[in-house]
Every structure is written in structure tokens, then in C-alpha cells.
Design a protein around this motif. Structure first.
Motif, PDB file in Angstrom:
ATOM      1  N   ILE A   1     -21.023   1.826 -14.857  1.00  0.00           N
ATOM      2  CA  ILE A   1     -21.879   0.662 -15.065  1.00  0.00           C
ATOM      3  C   ILE A   1     -23.210   0.829 -14.335  1.00  0.00           C
ATOM      4  N   ASP A   2     -24.277   0.450 -15.004  1.00  0.00           N
ATOM      5  CA  ASP A   2     -25.617   0.471 -14.411  1.00  0.00           C
ATOM      6  C   ASP A   2     -25.647  -0.485 -13.213  1.00  0.00           C
ATOM      7  N   PRO A   3     -25.973   0.004 -12.013  1.00  0.00           N
ATOM      8  CA  PRO A   3     -25.962  -0.877 -10.833  1.00  0.00           C
ATOM      9  C   PRO A   3     -26.993  -1.997 -10.895  1.00  0.00           C
ATOM     10  N   PHE A   4     -27.978  -1.872 -11.784  1.00  0.00           N
ATOM     11  CA  PHE A   4     -29.002  -2.905 -11.896  1.00  0.00           C
ATOM     12  C   PHE A   4     -28.769  -3.826 -13.096  1.00  0.00           C
ATOM     13  N   ASP A   5     -27.621  -3.653 -13.751  1.00  0.00           N
ATOM     14  CA  ASP A   5     -27.213  -4.577 -14.814  1.00  0.00           C
ATOM     15  C   ASP A   5     -26.458  -5.725 -14.137  1.00  0.00           C
ATOM     16  N   LYS A   6     -27.184  -6.730 -13.713  1.00  0.00           N
ATOM     17  CA  LYS A   6     -26.603  -7.799 -12.900  1.00  0.00           C
ATOM     18  C   LYS A   6     -25.504  -8.562 -13.627  1.00  0.00           C
ATOM     19  N   ALA A   7     -25.678  -8.761 -14.929  1.00  0.00           N
ATOM     20  CA  ALA A   7     -24.674  -9.503 -15.692  1.00  0.00           C
ATOM     21  C   ALA A   7     -23.343  -8.751 -15.712  1.00  0.00           C
ATOM     22  N   ALA A   8     -23.405  -7.442 -15.943  1.00  0.00           N
ATOM     23  CA  ALA A   8     -22.180  -6.636 -15.981  1.00  0.00           C
ATOM     24  C   ALA A   8     -21.528  -6.567 -14.606  1.00  0.00           C
ATOM     25  N   ILE A   9     -22.345  -6.354 -13.575  1.00  0.00           N
ATOM     26  CA  ILE A   9     -21.808  -6.285 -12.214  1.00  0.00           C
ATOM     27  C   ILE A   9     -21.130  -7.600 -11.843  1.00  0.00           C
ATOM     28  N   GLN A  10     -21.726  -8.717 -12.258  1.00  0.00           N
ATOM     29  CA  GLN A  10     -21.155 -10.026 -11.945  1.00  0.00           C
ATOM     30  C   GLN A  10     -19.790 -10.214 -12.597  1.00  0.00           C
ATOM     31  N   ARG A  11     -19.622  -9.703 -13.802  1.00  0.00           N
ATOM     32  CA  ARG A  11     -18.331  -9.820 -14.488  1.00  0.00           C
ATOM     33  C   ARG A  11     -17.251  -9.033 -13.746  1.00  0.00           C
ATOM     34  N   PHE A  12     -17.608  -7.836 -13.281  1.00  0.00           N
ATOM     35  CA  PHE A  12     -16.638  -7.051 -12.516  1.00  0.00           C
ATOM     36  C   PHE A  12     -16.355  -7.710 -11.170  1.00  0.00           C
ATOM     37  N   ARG A  13     -17.382  -8.329 -10.602  1.00  0.00           N
ATOM     38  CA  ARG A  13     -17.174  -9.029  -9.331  1.00  0.00           C
ATOM     39  C   ARG A  13     -16.235 -10.220  -9.518  1.00  0.00           C
ATOM     40  N   GLN A  14     -16.370 -10.897 -10.643  1.00  0.00           N
ATOM     41  CA  GLN A  14     -15.495 -12.032 -10.930  1.00  0.00           C
ATOM     42  C   GLN A  14     -14.035 -11.589 -10.978  1.00  0.00           C
ATOM     43  N   LEU A  15     -13.796 -10.433 -11.574  1.00  0.00           N
ATOM     44  CA  LEU A  15     -12.438  -9.899 -11.620  1.00  0.00           C
ATOM     45  C   LEU A  15     -11.982  -9.480 -10.227  1.00  0.00           C
ATOM     46  N   TRP A  16     -12.865  -8.839  -9.495  1.00  0.00           N
ATOM     47  CA  TRP A  16     -12.557  -8.337  -8.149  1.00  0.00           C
ATOM     48  C   TRP A  16     -12.280  -9.470  -7.168  1.00  0.00           C
ATOM     49  N   ASP A  17     -12.955 -10.616  -7.340  1.00  0.00           N
ATOM     50  CA  ASP A  17     -12.814 -11.745  -6.415  1.00  0.00           C
ATOM     51  C   ASP A  17     -11.377 -12.235  -6.289  1.00  0.00           C
ATOM     52  N   ASN A  18     -10.591 -12.052  -7.334  1.00  0.00           N
ATOM     53  CA  ASN A  18      -9.217 -12.567  -7.332  1.00  0.00           C
ATOM     54  C   ASN A  18      -8.180 -11.483  -7.044  1.00  0.00           C
ATOM     55  N   THR A  19      -8.617 -10.413  -6.394  1.00  0.00           N
ATOM     56  CA  THR A  19      -7.704  -9.304  -6.128  1.00  0.00           C
ATOM     57  C   THR A  19      -7.736  -8.917  -4.656  1.00  0.00           C
ATOM     58  N   LYS A  20      -6.836  -8.015  -4.303  1.00  0.00           N
ATOM     59  CA  LYS A  20      -6.824  -7.451  -2.959  1.00  0.00           C
ATOM     60  C   LYS A  20      -8.069  -6.592  -2.780  1.00  0.00           C
ATOM     61  N   LYS A  21      -8.789  -6.817  -1.700  1.00  0.00           N
ATOM     62  CA  LYS A  21     -10.076  -6.143  -1.500  1.00  0.00           C
ATOM     63  C   LYS A  21      -9.980  -5.084  -0.411  1.00  0.00           C
ATOM     64  N   GLU A  22     -10.778  -4.033  -0.568  1.00  0.00           N
ATOM     65  CA  GLU A  22     -10.866  -3.002   0.452  1.00  0.00           C
ATOM     66  C   GLU A  22     -12.261  -3.025   1.054  1.00  0.00           C
ATOM     67  N   VAL A  23     -12.402  -2.415   2.216  1.00  0.00           N
ATOM     68  CA  VAL A  23     -13.658  -2.487   2.967  1.00  0.00           C
ATOM     69  C   VAL A  23     -14.836  -1.945   2.168  1.00  0.00           C
ATOM     70  N   SER A  24     -14.659  -0.800   1.518  1.00  0.00           N
ATOM     71  CA  SER A  24     -15.786  -0.180   0.814  1.00  0.00           C
ATOM     72  C   SER A  24     -16.286  -1.053  -0.331  1.00  0.00           C
ATOM     73  N   SER A  25     -15.369  -1.718  -1.045  1.00  0.00           N
ATOM     74  CA  SER A  25     -15.796  -2.567  -2.158  1.00  0.00           C
ATOM     75  C   SER A  25     -16.468  -3.840  -1.654  1.00  0.00           C
ATOM     76  N   VAL A  26     -16.013  -4.347  -0.510  1.00  0.00           N
ATOM     77  CA  VAL A  26     -16.656  -5.525   0.089  1.00  0.00           C
ATOM     78  C   VAL A  26     -18.102  -5.199   0.447  1.00  0.00           C
ATOM     79  N   LYS A  27     -18.312  -4.050   1.063  1.00  0.00           N
ATOM     80  CA  LYS A  27     -19.670  -3.638   1.434  1.00  0.00           C
ATOM     81  C   LYS A  27     -20.543  -3.466   0.200  1.00  0.00           C
ATOM     82  N   PHE A  28     -19.953  -2.915  -0.854  1.00  0.00           N
ATOM     83  CA  PHE A  28     -20.726  -2.702  -2.079  1.00  0.00           C
ATOM     84  C   PHE A  28     -21.210  -4.029  -2.650  1.00  0.00           C
TER      85      PHE A  28
END
Length: 305
Positions: A195-222
């Protein structure tokens, strides 16, 4: 299904082909010290190698799925090749070369070099080449570059003209059902996405999925930095460092009287914005087009429990 079976065979085959997932097919097993436990990443990689769901629907769909993952006529892989035969799949648009472990032996290095050279065949097959940044020049400064010859890496990148660079990997420990609800990861059948890191809409959709899961340090920083100026600066700095490496690789006896390559590379590493200066641009003629991406991986909890 009874109605579908009454369709002409040619039409059914077209439908099955259309249903094939457009996967990112990987060369080599990925290695990322930030993803803990490491087995999570391995299981996500294995998931991406499995046959798609339509291979298990019926005999007809399975034949289509298997036929699309065969090697082209006349192409033979060495018995010890790290290249998965399925990377030639006709439904695949992108071939991705994963970063190997930081420490490898001579035999592994030779196999990896052969696998990297395989990427030079990809444009002929009208596919895109993707390479982990850790193979070329790590995006994260504390990472070590892979133990592959720089000249070989740059030879491959320059041969592709357009190359996708995966800057970072984010593992999302969501279920296939959760991914389907948001229409992500090809409804679970395309578990690796670039995914293009500057495609904010796409990144937000993945973040929405990630928000409801077990998180790791590297993904939190990202996700904490992706929308900040700090991330943009890191990208600019990385591109400047890549430009410096390219100049070092290509120019030993440049036709330009001044400035010399060493001065330009030193300037680029200190002042990233100098990448756009006329002095730097004359050395960057022929610099390959780099498309920057973030690798999102679906890692269902059932795989890692």
C-alpha cells in the motif's frame, strides 16, 4: 450452483479466472526482527503461499487455479532454487523479494543472489518487481542491510526501470471474517498487500482493522508516525540516501568537471533536499523510478495460537 453449471463452459472458465486473487507472490521467506514472535510472520507468509479459496470450490475451479500457477513453457527452476514456482502465476501482478536474515552462510548467499537475479526476468512477463528496503537500504536506521552485494542489488533495480520498495511491514492479527467485513486483503485471499504510505484513505482502512486486534510495538510506532511530518522527512532522507548509493554505484569517472561524486553523495546524506539540486540531478539521470509501499500482512489469530 445449479444455475451456474448451466452456463456455457467458456463463460464459466472466464468467471473462475476473474475470481482468482491478484496476490503479491513472494520470493524467499521474510525476516523482520520487529515482528514478535517471529513465527507470526512465518505463518503469515505460509498463508500467502496457500492455494486460493476457489481451488477448493469444485473440480473445474481447482483446475483453473492450478493451471494459473504453472511455470511458463520452457522455464525451468533449479532444484535448490528459492523461487516458489507459483511466483510465475498468471494472476499475479507483483513479485516481491523478501529480506533474508542478517546472518547467512555462503551457500545461502549464492541462492539468494540467484533468486534476486530471477527478478530481472519479471518485466519480460509484464509483472512488477518489489524488493524489501532491507535488501537495498534499510528504511529504519537501526536495521542492518542484507548481506548481498550492493552492485548486484543495484544491477537488478536498474534493470527493472520501475521498482516497488517495501519500506516497512505491518502484521495485522485479524480474522479473515474481520478482513472481509472491511473488504480488505481480498476478502482474506490476498493476505499480503503493498500500500502507498501516502494513500491516507487506504491506510485508514487498514488502521481500522488493526485497531480491533492485538498490537505489536512496531505497528504502534508506524501508525503513530505515518500521518506526521516526521514520517515524510524519513522518506525524503531515505530517498536522498538511495540517491547517494546510486551515484556511488554508477559513477566512477563521471564526465562532469564539478562537483565530484563524493561531494554530492556527502551533501545528499547531510541535506536530503539537495536531491533536487541541478548538481545532484546530473548524476541521477537513469535513476530508476521507485514506488514506495508498506507491506500489510494478514495474520489470523488461529494461525498463531
Amino acid at each position: 450452483m445449479a444455475q451456474f453449471s448451466t452456463l456455457p463452459a467458456e463463460l464459466r472458465l472466464l468467471i473462475w479466472e476473474f475470481a482468482l486473487p491478484a496476490r503479491v507472490v513472494e520470493m524467499g521467506e521474510p525476516c523482520d526482527p520487529d515482528i514478535i514472535p517471529e513465527e507470526d510472520l512465518r505463518q503469515a507468509w505460509i498463508l500467502n503461499k496457500k492455494h486460493p479459496a476457489i481451488a477448493y470450490v469444485c473440480w473445474e475451479s481447482r483446475q483453473i487455479a492450478l493451471a494459473k500457477s504453472k511455470l511458463p513453457r520452457g522455464v525451468i527452476l533449479a532444484p535448490d532454487s528459492i523461487t516458489d514456482a507459483r511466483w510465475w502465476s498468471k494472476s499475479t501482478d507483483i513479485i516481491h523479494f523478501n529480506a533474508p536474515p542478517e546472518i547467512i552462510n555462503a551457500a545461502q548467499r549464492c541462492r539468494l543472489a540467484d533468486g534476486l537475479l530471477d527478478l530481472m526476468k519479471v518485466p519480460i512477463l509484464r509483472k512488477m518487481v518489489s524488493i524489501s528496503a532491507d535488501v537495498v537500504h534499510p528504511f529504519l536506521r537501526f536495521r542492518n542491510r542484507s548481506d548481498l552485494p550492493r552492485s548486484l542489488v543495484w544491477e537488478v533495480i536498474c534493470a527493472t526501470k520501475i521498482c516497488i520498495i517495501s519500506l516497512h511491514t505491518v502484521c495485522i492479527r485479524a480474522t479473515v471474517e474481520q478482513a472481509r467485513e472491511l473488504g480488505l486483503f481480498g476478502n482474506g485471499d490476498e493476505p499480503a498487500q503493498l500500500i502507498d504510505p501516502f494513500d491516507k484513505a487506504a491506510i485508514q482502512r487498514f488502521r481500522q482493522l488493526w485497531d480491533n486486534t492485538k498490537k505489536e510495538v512496531s505497528s504502534v510506532k508506524f501508525f503513530d508516525t505515518i500521518d506526521t511530518g516526521r514520517f515524510t522527512f524519513r522518506v525524503e532522507r531515505w530517498l536522498a540516501e538511495m540517491s547517494a548509493e546510486y551515484i556511488h554505484f554508477k559513477w566512477t569517472s563521471p564526465p562532469f568537471p564539478t562537483p565530484n561524486p563524493r561531494d554530492i553523495t556527502a551533501l545528499l546524506r547531510r541535506y536530503p533536499d539537495q536531491r533536487r539540486s541541478p548538481e545532484a540531478k546530473q548524476y541521477l539521470v537513469g535513476f530508476p523510478r521507485l514506488e514506495l509501499r508498506i507491506m500489510f500482512r494478514l495474520c489470523p489469530p488461529a494461525l498463531v495460537d
